[in-house]
Design an enzyme around this catalytic site. Structure first.
Site, PDB file in Angstrom:
ATOM      1  N   GLY A  26       0.822  -1.215   0.000  1.00 63.61           N
ATOM      2  CA  GLY A  26       0.000   0.000   0.000  1.00 63.61           C
ATOM      3  C   GLY A  26       0.847   1.253   0.000  1.00 63.61           C
ATOM      4  N   ALA A  27       0.170   2.370   0.206  1.00 65.93           N
ATOM      5  CA  ALA A  27       0.860   3.658   0.202  1.00 65.93           C
ATOM      6  C   ALA A  27       1.806   3.781   1.394  1.00 65.93           C
ATOM      7  CB  ALA A  27      -0.173   4.777   0.240  1.00 65.93           C
ATOM      8  N   GLU A  28       1.459   3.089   2.472  1.00 63.32           N
ATOM      9  CA  GLU A  28       2.219   3.273   3.712  1.00 63.32           C
ATOM     10  C   GLU A  28       3.335   2.251   3.914  1.00 63.32           C
ATOM     11  OE1 GLU A  28       1.650   5.608   6.288  1.00 63.32           O
ATOM     12  OE2 GLU A  28       0.416   6.622   4.808  1.00 63.32           O
ATOM     13  N   LYS A  44       3.579  -6.595   8.931  1.00 61.40           N
ATOM     14  CA  LYS A  44       3.217  -5.351   8.263  1.00 61.40           C
ATOM     15  C   LYS A  44       4.279  -4.329   8.628  1.00 61.40           C
ATOM     16  CE  LYS A  44      -0.734  -2.302   7.819  1.00 61.40           C
ATOM     17  NZ  LYS A  44      -2.174  -2.190   7.993  1.00 61.40           N
ATOM     18  N   ASP A 140     -10.902   3.282   8.061  1.00 60.54           N
ATOM     19  CA  ASP A 140     -10.623   2.898   6.662  1.00 60.54           C
ATOM     20  C   ASP A 140     -11.430   1.633   6.346  1.00 60.54           C
ATOM     21  OD1 ASP A 140      -9.475   2.830   4.133  1.00 60.54           O
ATOM     22  OD2 ASP A 140      -7.651   1.828   4.803  1.00 60.54           O
TER      23      ASP A 140
HETATM   24  N1  LIG Z   1      -3.493 -11.169   9.007  1.00 63.53           N
HETATM   25  C1  LIG Z   1      -3.656 -11.339   7.697  1.00 63.53           C
HETATM   26  N2  LIG Z   1      -3.897 -12.560   7.170  1.00 63.53           N
HETATM   27  C2  LIG Z   1      -4.062 -12.733   5.832  1.00 63.53           C
HETATM   28  N3  LIG Z   1      -3.990 -11.740   4.926  1.00 63.53           N
HETATM   29  C3  LIG Z   1      -3.744 -10.491   5.388  1.00 63.53           C
HETATM   30  C4  LIG Z   1      -3.578 -10.224   6.782  1.00 63.53           C
HETATM   31  N4  LIG Z   1      -3.340  -8.902   6.933  1.00 63.53           N
HETATM   32  C5  LIG Z   1      -3.370  -8.378   5.712  1.00 63.53           C
HETATM   33  N5  LIG Z   1      -3.614  -9.309   4.773  1.00 63.53           N
HETATM   34  C6  LIG Z   1      -3.724  -9.083   3.307  1.00 63.53           C
HETATM   35  O1  LIG Z   1      -2.886  -7.993   2.973  1.00 63.53           O
HETATM   36  C7  LIG Z   1      -3.667  -6.898   2.439  1.00 63.53           C
HETATM   37  C8  LIG Z   1      -3.103  -5.581   2.943  1.00 63.53           C
HETATM   38  O2  LIG Z   1      -3.135  -5.548   4.367  1.00 63.53           O
HETATM   39  P1  LIG Z   1      -3.556  -4.246   5.174  1.00 63.53           P
HETATM   40  O3  LIG Z   1      -4.941  -3.873   4.792  1.00 63.53           O
HETATM   41  O4  LIG Z   1      -3.299  -4.479   6.623  1.00 63.53           O
HETATM   42  O5  LIG Z   1      -2.499  -3.216   4.630  1.00 63.53           O
HETATM   43  P2  LIG Z   1      -2.649  -1.837   3.835  1.00 63.53           P
HETATM   44  O6  LIG Z   1      -4.044  -1.645   3.325  1.00 63.53           O
HETATM   45  O7  LIG Z   1      -1.526  -1.747   2.880  1.00 63.53           O
HETATM   46  O8  LIG Z   1      -2.366  -0.954   5.048  1.00 63.53           O
HETATM   47  P3  LIG Z   1      -2.440   0.615   5.206  1.00 63.53           P
HETATM   48  O9  LIG Z   1      -3.827   1.005   4.774  1.00 63.53           O
HETATM   49  O10 LIG Z   1      -2.184   0.782   6.690  1.00 63.53           O
HETATM   50  O11 LIG Z   1      -1.368   1.164   4.318  1.00 63.53           O
HETATM   51  C9  LIG Z   1      -5.095  -7.178   2.931  1.00 63.53           C
HETATM   52  O12 LIG Z   1      -6.081  -6.601   2.091  1.00 63.53           O
HETATM   53  C10 LIG Z   1      -5.139  -8.691   2.916  1.00 63.53           C
HETATM   54  O13 LIG Z   1      -5.415  -9.187   1.609  1.00 63.53           O
HETATM   55 MG   LIG Z   2      -5.991  -2.338   3.883  1.00 68.55          MG
END
Ligand SMILES: Nc1ncnc2c1ncn2[C@@H]1O[C@H](COP(=O)(O)OP(=O)(O)OP(=O)(O)O)[C@@H](O)[C@H]1O
Ligand SMILES: [Mg+2]
Length: 229
Positions: A26-28, A44, A140
């Site tokens: 993602g962006a972060e 993460k 979110d």
């Molecule tokens: N505990 C988990 N088990 C399985 N898949 C996961 C898990 N956590 C995240 N994922 C997968 O990874 C993707 C990205 O995770 P997450 O939503 O936490 O990050 P992000 O959207 O990039 O975060 P942020 O919005 O903080 O930048 C999720 O949509 C999911 O498909």
């Molecule tokens: Mg997410």
């Protein structure tokens, strides 16, 4: 403490494209699959941003990480399904958590026929209702942040923007974000899906009525914004 990153090739910039342990970029930061003390886990990691002032960057990164961890702990205490927290490394801005095996995002589930969506929507409404009853605002609430496990149970993830609030406005905005996310991706079933979700939200959360009244206002503000552009 041994943390083995499975099949990961990476450099300072991030992770090599095509890396099969990468779950999200993602962006972060990045989310990837790892082994943590022999268990299937997810790490993460939030990266620093060159365009942000270093002090602000560190502050934002650590605030989001701390928020994520605090809310996950609060959810677990309230019996709201989210991954179990394994380990937090504030220095490298990493959080290790349970890997939700073969879980599908709500986004993927919504491609199923409308007839099979009722139980899914009931679970979404109940989960968000319980979250709001515990004064947790997700911040979110998109269809990628709700995950359906193979046993049919629903879990919620990604709490970096979450916060505690009892304000109806904050909860209504949370619902509005989810409603928009569903409408944007699955417009053909959106109306029915959103109605089913709100029905079970109402049943799960005692003060839902006030939040839903507020949601009307949030929607009309949103419509005006869309018209103005
Ligand atoms: N505990 C988990 N088990 C399985 N898949 C996961 C898990 N956590 C995240 N994922 C997968 O990874 C993707 C990205 O995770 P997450 O939503 O936490 O990050 P992000 O959207 O990039 O975060 P942020 O919005 O903080 O930048 C999720 O949509 C999911 O498909
Ligand atoms: Mg997410």
């Amino acid at each position: 403490m041994e943390v083995v990153e499975v099949g990961v090739k990476h450099d300072r910039e991030g992770f090599v494209k095509g890396d099969d342990s990468l779950l999200g970029h993602g962006a972060e930061g990045v989310v990837k699959r790892v082994k943590f003390l022999g268990r299937d886990a997810v790490v993460k990691e939030r990266f620093s941003k060159d365009y942000r002032h270093p002090i602000l960057d560190r502050l934002l990164t650590s605030r989001r990480l701390a928020q994520e961890v605090k809310t996950m702990a609060r959810c677990r205490k309230l019996g709201i399904a989210c991954p179990a927290l394994y380990y937090v490394d504030m220095d490298s801005a990493k959080v290790y958590m349970e890997y939700l095996h073969s879980a599908k995002t709500l986004k993927d589930c919504l491609s199923e026929p409308l007839s099979s969506l009722q139980p899914i929507c009931a679970k979404v409404g109940a989960l968000v209702g319980n979250l709001h009853a515990g004064d947790i605002v997700h911040g979110d609430l998109t269809t990628s942040n709700l995950m359906m496990r193979t046993d049919g149970s629903l879990a919620i993830i990604d709490f970096g923007l979450s916060y505690l609030s009892s304000a109806e406005e904050d909860k209504a905005v949370d619902l509005y974000v989810l409603e928009r996310a569903i409408s944007n991706v699955h417009c053909e079933v959106a109306e029915k899906v959103n109605a089913l979700i709100l029905e079970s939200y109402r049943q799960a959360f005692g003060s839902a009525k006030q939040v839903l009244r507020r949601l009307q206002e949030v929607r009309s503000r949103g419509r005006k914004r869309l018209m103005v552009g």
